[in-house]
Scaffold this motif. Sequence first.
Motif, mmCIF file in Angstrom:
data_model
loop_
_atom_site.group_PDB
_atom_site.id
_atom_site.type_symbol
_atom_site.label_atom_id
_atom_site.label_comp_id
_atom_site.label_asym_id
_atom_site.label_seq_id
_atom_site.Cartn_x
_atom_site.Cartn_y
_atom_site.Cartn_z
ATOM 1 N N MET A 155 108.413 -17.254 105.363
ATOM 2 C CA MET A 155 107.866 -17.485 104.028
ATOM 3 C C MET A 155 108.968 -17.848 103.032
ATOM 4 S SD MET A 155 104.899 -17.545 102.694
ATOM 5 C CE MET A 155 104.999 -18.693 101.364
ATOM 6 N N LYS A 156 110.108 -17.184 103.190
ATOM 7 C CA LYS A 156 111.235 -17.456 102.287
ATOM 8 C C LYS A 156 111.647 -18.931 102.382
ATOM 9 C CE LYS A 156 114.958 -14.668 101.526
ATOM 10 N NZ LYS A 156 116.220 -13.949 101.844
ATOM 11 N N GLN A 157 111.698 -19.442 103.610
ATOM 12 C CA GLN A 157 112.073 -20.843 103.809
ATOM 13 C C GLN A 157 111.029 -21.777 103.203
ATOM 14 O OE1 GLN A 157 115.032 -22.054 105.227
ATOM 15 N NE2 GLN A 157 114.218 -23.925 104.302
ATOM 16 N N LYS A 158 109.764 -21.383 103.306
ATOM 17 C CA LYS A 158 108.677 -22.211 102.770
ATOM 18 C C LYS A 158 108.800 -22.323 101.240
ATOM 19 C CE LYS A 158 104.851 -22.096 105.103
ATOM 20 N NZ LYS A 158 103.522 -21.726 105.666
ATOM 21 N N ILE A 159 109.089 -21.198 100.584
ATOM 22 C CA ILE A 159 109.267 -21.203 99.126
ATOM 23 C C ILE A 159 110.481 -22.037 98.742
ATOM 24 C CG2 ILE A 159 109.808 -19.747 97.128
ATOM 25 C CD1 ILE A 159 108.185 -17.513 98.502
ATOM 26 N N GLN A 160 111.548 -21.890 99.528
ATOM 27 C CA GLN A 160 112.766 -22.663 99.247
ATOM 28 C C GLN A 160 112.490 -24.166 99.362
ATOM 29 O OE1 GLN A 160 116.232 -21.107 101.040
ATOM 30 N NE2 GLN A 160 117.574 -22.697 100.309
ATOM 31 N N ASP A 161 111.702 -24.560 100.362
ATOM 32 C CA ASP A 161 111.367 -25.976 100.544
ATOM 33 C C ASP A 161 110.545 -26.490 99.358
ATOM 34 O OD1 ASP A 161 112.678 -25.942 102.953
ATOM 35 O OD2 ASP A 161 110.861 -25.699 104.170
ATOM 36 N N ILE A 162 109.612 -25.655 98.880
ATOM 37 C CA ILE A 162 108.778 -26.052 97.730
ATOM 38 C C ILE A 162 109.651 -26.279 96.504
ATOM 39 C CG2 ILE A 162 107.039 -25.216 96.078
ATOM 40 C CD1 ILE A 162 105.688 -23.782 98.467
ATOM 41 N N LEU A 163 110.565 -25.343 96.234
ATOM 42 C CA LEU A 163 111.426 -25.448 95.057
ATOM 43 C C LEU A 163 112.401 -26.618 95.169
ATOM 44 C CD1 LEU A 163 112.197 -21.674 94.371
ATOM 45 C CD2 LEU A 163 110.526 -23.146 93.230
ATOM 46 N N THR A 164 112.890 -26.858 96.382
ATOM 47 C CA THR A 164 113.799 -28.002 96.590
ATOM 48 C C THR A 164 113.071 -29.312 96.282
ATOM 49 O OG1 THR A 164 115.028 -26.784 98.281
ATOM 50 C CG2 THR A 164 115.263 -29.189 98.280
ATOM 51 N N GLU A 165 111.806 -29.391 96.691
ATOM 52 C CA GLU A 165 111.004 -30.586 96.424
ATOM 53 C C GLU A 165 110.766 -30.746 94.917
ATOM 54 O OE1 GLU A 165 109.008 -34.008 96.714
ATOM 55 O OE2 GLU A 165 110.084 -33.017 98.365
ATOM 56 N N TYR A 206 109.559 -12.093 96.580
ATOM 57 C CA TYR A 206 110.743 -12.953 96.486
ATOM 58 C C TYR A 206 110.963 -13.368 95.031
ATOM 59 C CZ TYR A 206 109.867 -13.391 101.500
ATOM 60 O OH TYR A 206 109.633 -13.128 102.819
ATOM 61 N N ALA A 207 112.201 -13.690 94.700
ATOM 62 C CA ALA A 207 112.520 -14.126 93.336
ATOM 63 C C ALA A 207 113.590 -15.205 93.384
ATOM 64 C CB ALA A 207 113.002 -12.947 92.495
ATOM 65 N N THR A 208 113.618 -16.038 92.325
ATOM 66 C CA THR A 208 114.649 -17.078 92.210
ATOM 67 C C THR A 208 115.134 -17.160 90.766
ATOM 68 O OG1 THR A 208 115.181 -19.410 92.559
ATOM 69 C CG2 THR A 208 112.950 -18.914 91.808
ATOM 70 N N ASN A 209 116.407 -17.510 90.608
ATOM 71 C CA ASN A 209 116.991 -17.737 89.275
ATOM 72 C C ASN A 209 117.177 -19.232 89.010
ATOM 73 O OD1 ASN A 209 119.050 -18.302 91.047
ATOM 74 N ND2 ASN A 209 120.638 -17.225 89.891
ATOM 75 N N LEU A 210 116.394 -20.042 89.718
ATOM 76 C CA LEU A 210 116.524 -21.495 89.639
ATOM 77 C C LEU A 210 116.441 -22.004 88.195
ATOM 78 C CD1 LEU A 210 116.749 -24.276 90.989
ATOM 79 C CD2 LEU A 210 114.262 -24.233 91.312
ATOM 80 N N ALA A 211 115.528 -21.446 87.391
ATOM 81 C CA ALA A 211 115.348 -21.909 86.007
ATOM 82 C C ALA A 211 116.639 -21.738 85.208
ATOM 83 C CB ALA A 211 114.200 -21.143 85.342
ATOM 84 N N MET A 212 117.359 -20.662 85.428
ATOM 85 C CA MET A 212 118.615 -20.434 84.713
ATOM 86 C C MET A 212 119.712 -21.385 85.188
ATOM 87 S SD MET A 212 118.530 -16.286 84.351
ATOM 88 C CE MET A 212 117.571 -16.011 85.817
ATOM 89 N N LEU A 213 119.684 -21.715 86.470
ATOM 90 C CA LEU A 213 120.668 -22.670 86.996
ATOM 91 C C LEU A 213 120.441 -24.075 86.423
ATOM 92 C CD1 LEU A 213 120.770 -21.644 90.792
ATOM 93 C CD2 LEU A 213 122.415 -21.050 89.015
ATOM 94 N N LEU A 214 119.177 -24.374 86.118
ATOM 95 C CA LEU A 214 118.838 -25.713 85.617
ATOM 96 C C LEU A 214 118.968 -25.834 84.087
ATOM 97 C CD1 LEU A 214 115.686 -26.530 87.797
ATOM 98 C CD2 LEU A 214 117.988 -27.494 88.042
ATOM 99 N N ALA A 215 119.228 -24.715 83.415
ATOM 100 C CA ALA A 215 119.266 -24.727 81.938
ATOM 101 C C ALA A 215 120.299 -25.713 81.397
ATOM 102 C CB ALA A 215 119.551 -23.318 81.417
ATOM 103 N N LYS A 216 121.469 -25.729 81.978
ATOM 104 C CA LYS A 216 122.531 -26.609 81.476
ATOM 105 C C LYS A 216 122.238 -28.080 81.767
ATOM 106 C CE LYS A 216 127.560 -27.122 81.371
ATOM 107 N NZ LYS A 216 128.856 -26.576 81.867
ATOM 108 N N VAL A 233 119.344 -24.126 95.489
ATOM 109 C CA VAL A 233 118.144 -23.298 95.363
ATOM 110 C C VAL A 233 118.360 -21.995 96.111
ATOM 111 C CG1 VAL A 233 115.682 -23.133 95.823
ATOM 112 C CG2 VAL A 233 116.678 -25.339 95.167
ATOM 113 N N MET A 234 118.261 -20.881 95.387
ATOM 114 C CA MET A 234 118.485 -19.557 95.977
ATOM 115 C C MET A 234 117.208 -18.731 95.904
ATOM 116 S SD MET A 234 121.762 -19.268 96.864
ATOM 117 C CE MET A 234 122.167 -17.533 96.757
#
Length: 430
Positions: free
Chosen positions: A1-11, A43-53, A30-31
Amino acid sequence: MKQKIQDILTEIVEQFKKNNLIPQDATVRVMIENTKDKKNGDYATNLAMLLAKPMKKKPQEIASLIVDSIPVTDEITKVEIAGPGFINFFVSKNYLASQVEAILNDEHLGVKTAAKPETVVIDYSSPNVAKEMAVHHIRSTVIGDAVVRILEFLGHKVIRANHIGDWGTQFGMLIAYLEKKENENASNLELSDLEAFYREAKKCYESDEEFAVRARGYVVKLQSGDEYCLKMWKKLVNITMVQNQEIYDRLNISLTEKDIMGESLYNPMLKPLVEDLVNKNLAVKDDGAMVVYLKNFADKDGNPRGVIVQKKDGGFLYTTTDIACTKYRCETLGANRIICFADSRQHEHLMMSWEIARLAGYVPDGVVLEHGAFGMMLGKDGKPFKTRDGGTVKLKDLLNEAETRAAELIAQRNNDLPEDLREQVIKTVA
């Protein structure tokens, strides 16, 4: 499931780039992390904070864009934004239940088997004849058997090789001493009597010249196939391995008598092997001994390392046996991969033996040779155990002590267990 979420976010990140929300050359990793508190989802991701800049937006705003872009699926029941812009994912319990059920109904528990099964020879345990297994034997035995089971589970053909020390000049001395003990009406010799067997045999050899002459004669006879010496030699091997098998069974180790491939197996191959190394211009005579010089093991001055494969008296060494052993495993057993579980001190020896085997063409291209190295068990003096010198802990005694301590713990905590279940728990805990 973790990989599936990572693939969605990468897309989603790629889609943001296409829409020029993120610079094309921006690198975004993507973490996905497991949450520590299940109140915050699975599961959680900090992707939004990484994309802020790169996006020049507030993390919460970016998090909303990401959540809105996540497709609706049966696997994820809820996605929410938390704190400064974390995105939490809640996985459907029904989905998890269906996955667990699918795993339980699969004989391989959802683990994919090897696409190209290999023939793997695994060399492990390898006790010596005429002595009990000591505490330090547990590492090679347990590690090796674990790897055997894993590779078999993955669909590989695994050949167990219990490379016992059952050959060598010491057997003349041991046969002579066994004969002496039997003549003293000790024909029902048990392995516990062999704990000091080697040391007592050596004392006789060093102090009794008549015994020493007889022992040296038995070496020659044994190596020539003398019927009496072979019978006595087999008795020593059987006494040892019957007791070792009890240890294997006790530890649930999968080794059996049919897996024994001792040093004696390769003895007939040694003389032709050295002759072949000479014919291939690999082995040369040096001070009466046959030596192979290895450029890949040169010293700091560039001088090739000399490895003796036959002594000047005609005797062979462990290196010769290990070269023959490697040749046999490749040519006769058809190994694609060989793993030898032995302590780290054996590394250079194995590397040189395998180098000679490769140079001689005994190891086909693509065959992998691996040393499964592990550390040493040390005595109170900080030095490795030496069973021949005595003083080491028997593996049997270690297991007995573990069961004694487990029984004491069970007695303190639970006196209501039925006797048969109590014994099972004690052995399992031990």
